[in-house]
Design an enzyme around this catalytic site. Structure first.
Site, mmCIF file in Angstrom:
data_model
loop_
_atom_site.group_PDB
_atom_site.id
_atom_site.type_symbol
_atom_site.label_atom_id
_atom_site.label_comp_id
_atom_site.label_asym_id
_atom_site.label_seq_id
_atom_site.Cartn_x
_atom_site.Cartn_y
_atom_site.Cartn_z
ATOM 1 N N GLN A 1 -10.531 -0.761 -9.532
ATOM 2 C CA GLN A 1 -11.753 -0.983 -8.760
ATOM 3 C C GLN A 1 -12.990 -0.747 -9.628
ATOM 4 O OE1 GLN A 1 -10.353 2.132 -6.331
ATOM 5 N NE2 GLN A 1 -10.036 0.873 -4.503
ATOM 6 N N LYS B 1 0.867 -1.182 0.000
ATOM 7 C CA LYS B 1 0.000 0.000 0.000
ATOM 8 C C LYS B 1 0.902 1.230 0.000
ATOM 9 C CE LYS B 1 -4.283 -1.627 1.919
ATOM 10 N NZ LYS B 1 -3.952 -3.009 1.565
ATOM 11 N N GLY C 1 -13.960 -3.042 -5.099
ATOM 12 C CA GLY C 1 -13.613 -1.804 -4.384
ATOM 13 C C GLY C 1 -14.065 -1.892 -2.946
ATOM 14 N N ALA C 2 -13.188 -1.501 -2.015
ATOM 15 C CA ALA C 2 -13.442 -1.766 -0.591
ATOM 16 C C ALA C 2 -13.682 -0.517 0.262
ATOM 17 C CB ALA C 2 -12.261 -2.534 -0.007
ATOM 18 N N ASP D 1 -1.533 -2.191 -4.222
ATOM 19 C CA ASP D 1 -2.964 -2.186 -3.890
ATOM 20 C C ASP D 1 -3.553 -0.821 -4.224
ATOM 21 O OD1 ASP D 1 -2.756 -4.720 -2.819
ATOM 22 O OD2 ASP D 1 -2.843 -4.070 -0.726
ATOM 23 N N MET D 2 -4.854 -0.801 -4.488
ATOM 24 C CA MET D 2 -5.503 0.496 -4.685
ATOM 25 C C MET D 2 -6.234 0.878 -3.408
ATOM 26 S SD MET D 2 -5.741 2.982 -6.720
ATOM 27 C CE MET D 2 -5.196 2.361 -8.300
ATOM 28 N N ARG E 1 -4.936 -6.596 -11.075
ATOM 29 C CA ARG E 1 -5.915 -7.261 -10.209
ATOM 30 C C ARG E 1 -7.210 -6.445 -10.320
ATOM 31 N NH1 ARG E 1 -4.550 -6.405 -4.297
ATOM 32 N NH2 ARG E 1 -2.921 -7.926 -4.672
HETATM 33 C C1 LIG Z 1 -7.251 -10.768 -3.266
HETATM 34 C C2 LIG Z 1 -8.000 -9.504 -3.055
HETATM 35 C C3 LIG Z 1 -7.342 -8.287 -3.131
HETATM 36 C C4 LIG Z 1 -8.041 -7.090 -2.969
HETATM 37 N N1 LIG Z 1 -7.395 -5.887 -3.122
HETATM 38 C C5 LIG Z 1 -8.118 -4.745 -3.046
HETATM 39 C C6 LIG Z 1 -7.512 -3.482 -3.303
HETATM 40 O O1 LIG Z 1 -6.319 -3.360 -3.604
HETATM 41 N N2 LIG Z 1 -8.287 -2.371 -3.202
HETATM 42 C C7 LIG Z 1 -9.628 -2.441 -2.892
HETATM 43 O O2 LIG Z 1 -10.291 -1.405 -2.850
HETATM 44 N N3 LIG Z 1 -10.211 -3.624 -2.630
HETATM 45 C C8 LIG Z 1 -9.495 -4.765 -2.694
HETATM 46 N N4 LIG Z 1 -10.113 -5.953 -2.434
HETATM 47 C C9 LIG Z 1 -11.480 -5.967 -1.843
HETATM 48 C C10 LIG Z 1 -12.567 -5.888 -2.894
HETATM 49 O O3 LIG Z 1 -12.583 -4.607 -3.469
HETATM 50 C C11 LIG Z 1 -13.948 -6.165 -2.276
HETATM 51 O O4 LIG Z 1 -14.220 -5.215 -1.304
HETATM 52 C C12 LIG Z 1 -14.063 -7.542 -1.651
HETATM 53 O O5 LIG Z 1 -13.432 -8.526 -2.395
HETATM 54 C C13 LIG Z 1 -15.532 -7.915 -1.504
HETATM 55 O O6 LIG Z 1 -16.137 -7.995 -2.754
HETATM 56 P P1 LIG Z 1 -16.470 -9.388 -3.479
HETATM 57 O O7 LIG Z 1 -16.074 -9.263 -4.897
HETATM 58 O O8 LIG Z 1 -15.836 -10.499 -2.742
HETATM 59 O O9 LIG Z 1 -18.034 -9.492 -3.497
HETATM 60 P P2 LIG Z 1 -19.203 -9.007 -2.498
HETATM 61 O O10 LIG Z 1 -20.219 -8.314 -3.344
HETATM 62 O O11 LIG Z 1 -18.688 -8.330 -1.280
HETATM 63 O O12 LIG Z 1 -19.778 -10.396 -2.058
HETATM 64 C C14 LIG Z 1 -20.449 -11.235 -2.975
HETATM 65 C C15 LIG Z 1 -20.728 -12.559 -2.305
HETATM 66 O O13 LIG Z 1 -19.496 -13.215 -1.983
HETATM 67 C C16 LIG Z 1 -19.610 -13.882 -0.738
HETATM 68 N N5 LIG Z 1 -18.688 -13.263 0.219
HETATM 69 C C17 LIG Z 1 -18.109 -12.048 0.099
HETATM 70 N N6 LIG Z 1 -17.300 -11.801 1.147
HETATM 71 C C18 LIG Z 1 -17.399 -12.860 1.959
HETATM 72 C C19 LIG Z 1 -16.833 -13.183 3.199
HETATM 73 N N7 LIG Z 1 -16.005 -12.355 3.828
HETATM 74 N N8 LIG Z 1 -17.141 -14.361 3.763
HETATM 75 C C20 LIG Z 1 -17.986 -15.200 3.125
HETATM 76 N N9 LIG Z 1 -18.580 -14.950 1.942
HETATM 77 C C21 LIG Z 1 -18.294 -13.803 1.364
HETATM 78 C C22 LIG Z 1 -21.039 -13.718 -0.292
HETATM 79 O O14 LIG Z 1 -21.795 -14.794 -0.798
HETATM 80 C C23 LIG Z 1 -21.452 -12.438 -0.976
HETATM 81 O O15 LIG Z 1 -22.838 -12.333 -1.150
HETATM 82 C C24 LIG Z 1 -9.438 -7.142 -2.650
HETATM 83 C C25 LIG Z 1 -10.101 -8.365 -2.588
HETATM 84 C C26 LIG Z 1 -9.414 -9.539 -2.794
HETATM 85 C C27 LIG Z 1 -10.182 -10.828 -2.738
#
Ligand SMILES: Cc1cc2nc3c(=O)[nH]c(=O)nc-3n(C[C@H](O)[C@H](O)[C@H](O)COP(=O)(O)OP(=O)(O)OC[C@H]3O[C@@H](n4cnc5c(N)ncnc54)[C@H](O)[C@@H]3O)c2cc1C
Length: 302
Positions: free
Chosen positions: A161, A98, A186-187, A132-133, A182
């Protein structure tokens, strides 16, 4: 209710005092489920265990709220030590960084100097580095730094994102760099001026950028726990005969462990994002914000 919990967790994730208390008192509230230990030695044990199960990793030294140059330099030194340690092992391990922890908010000069140190060491050990973003305020600067460094270092990638309005344009501008990206939803908590807020719209944009990047022929990490996005990707790669060597699924350490192993068994490359370190609080709160149900469950980690 879930939206409220999400906002609370994201608010807490930015609280510096809680973060410092977290460092002082160690892992709490089940954080060890998502964090692979307090130091490099503990993390390496976890990474070896994952490796035996056929799972690759990208390792992150947790660090938030860097206030001065000395702290940013120390974070870079920590990364350098991590790379050297990983370099001695025969593991499929990359690292994630980061830029704020390396001095992004202090000056371009500091963050660039720290990144060059990390990338030079990573190059010696043939370890890929992903930037990372972070939140949208840092997006432009992060992409500029990525582009600058990519002209010197080939093994560097960054993150796009799906929720940002600017994303498609960013991808067009990155095209020239043949980037290894990647892709994520978006988080961070963003305003409607900069980001989509409806889940369906974010998912549609996510699918769109996955298709664009894969069909442009670039290496793509699809980072998600969402079954519908994973299935969409599987169908897409079948339809366009995209080789397995051009993409991987990435999931977070401790999240959907069964799914990680299942994808790997099905022959897909799976890489886990494995954080470690004592600055765990902000990271843990963002995980709770993504999926508040995690606050009430305590499943066994891998
Ligand atoms: C390897 C990796 C790197 C990342 N890097 C970044 C980054 O650099 N910057 C950034 O902004 N974000 C990053 N993220 C986070 C990302 O942006 C999302 O916030 C996060 O992945 C949640 O979105 P989702 O695609 O899993 O789907 P969501 O819409 O959150 O979830 C969809 C479905 O997936 C399942 N699910 C999701 N999370 C969980 C959980 N914790 N436990 C059980 N089931 C679950 C559920 O069934 C849910 O309904 C990263 C995520 C990953 C996996």
């Amino acid at each position: 209710m879930m939206t409220m919990l999400r906002d609370v967790f994201l608010f807490l994730s930015k609280n510096k005092r809680l973060s410092m208390l977290g460092k002082k008192y160690g892992f709490r509230f089940g954080a060890s489920r998502f964090i692979a230990g307090k130091n490099i030695a503990e993390a390496i044990q976890v990474i070896k265990e994952l490796d035996r199960k056929g799972l690759a990793v990208t390792v992150d030294c947790l660090g938030e709220f860097v206030d001065n140059e000395a702290e940013a330099n120390e974070a870079a030194s920590h990364m350098v030590r991590l790379i050297k340690t990983l370099g001695k092992e025969s593991l499929d391990a990359e690292i994630s960084v980061k830029l704020t922890s390396l001095g992004l908010d202090l000056s371009n000069e500091i963050v660039l100097r720290n990144m060059r140190r990390i990338l030079e060491t990573a190059e010696q050990h043939q370890i890929f580095v992903t930037i990372d973003m972070e939140d949208s305020l840092r997006c432009q600067q992060t992409l500029q730094i990525y582009k600058l460094l990519k002209s010197t270092f080939k093994d560097i990638g960054t993150v796009i994102q799906a929720y940002l309005h600017r994303t498609i344009e960013d991808m067009q501008q990155l095209e020239h760099y043949s980037p290894n990206l990647r892709l994520v939803k978006g988080a961070y908590k963003e305003s409607p001026e900069v980001a989509l807020s409806e889940k369906q719209a974010i998912d549609e944009n996510f699918k769109r950028i996955i298709e664009i990047h894969l069909r442009n022929g670039h290496y793509t990490a699809i980072a998600t726990h969402d079954d519908r996005i994973i299935e969409y990707t599987k169908q897409l790669v079948r339809k366009y005969q995209i080789p397995h060597s051009q993409f991987e699924f990435q999931l977070l350490y401790g999240v959907r462990v069964d799914r990680q192993l299942e994808l790997s068994r099905q022959g897909y490359k799976v890489r886990l994002y494995v954080p470690f370190g004592d600055d765990w609080f902000g990271y843990y709160m963002r995980r709770m914000a993504e999926y508040p149900a995690n606050a009430f469950t305590n499943k066994k980690r891998l």
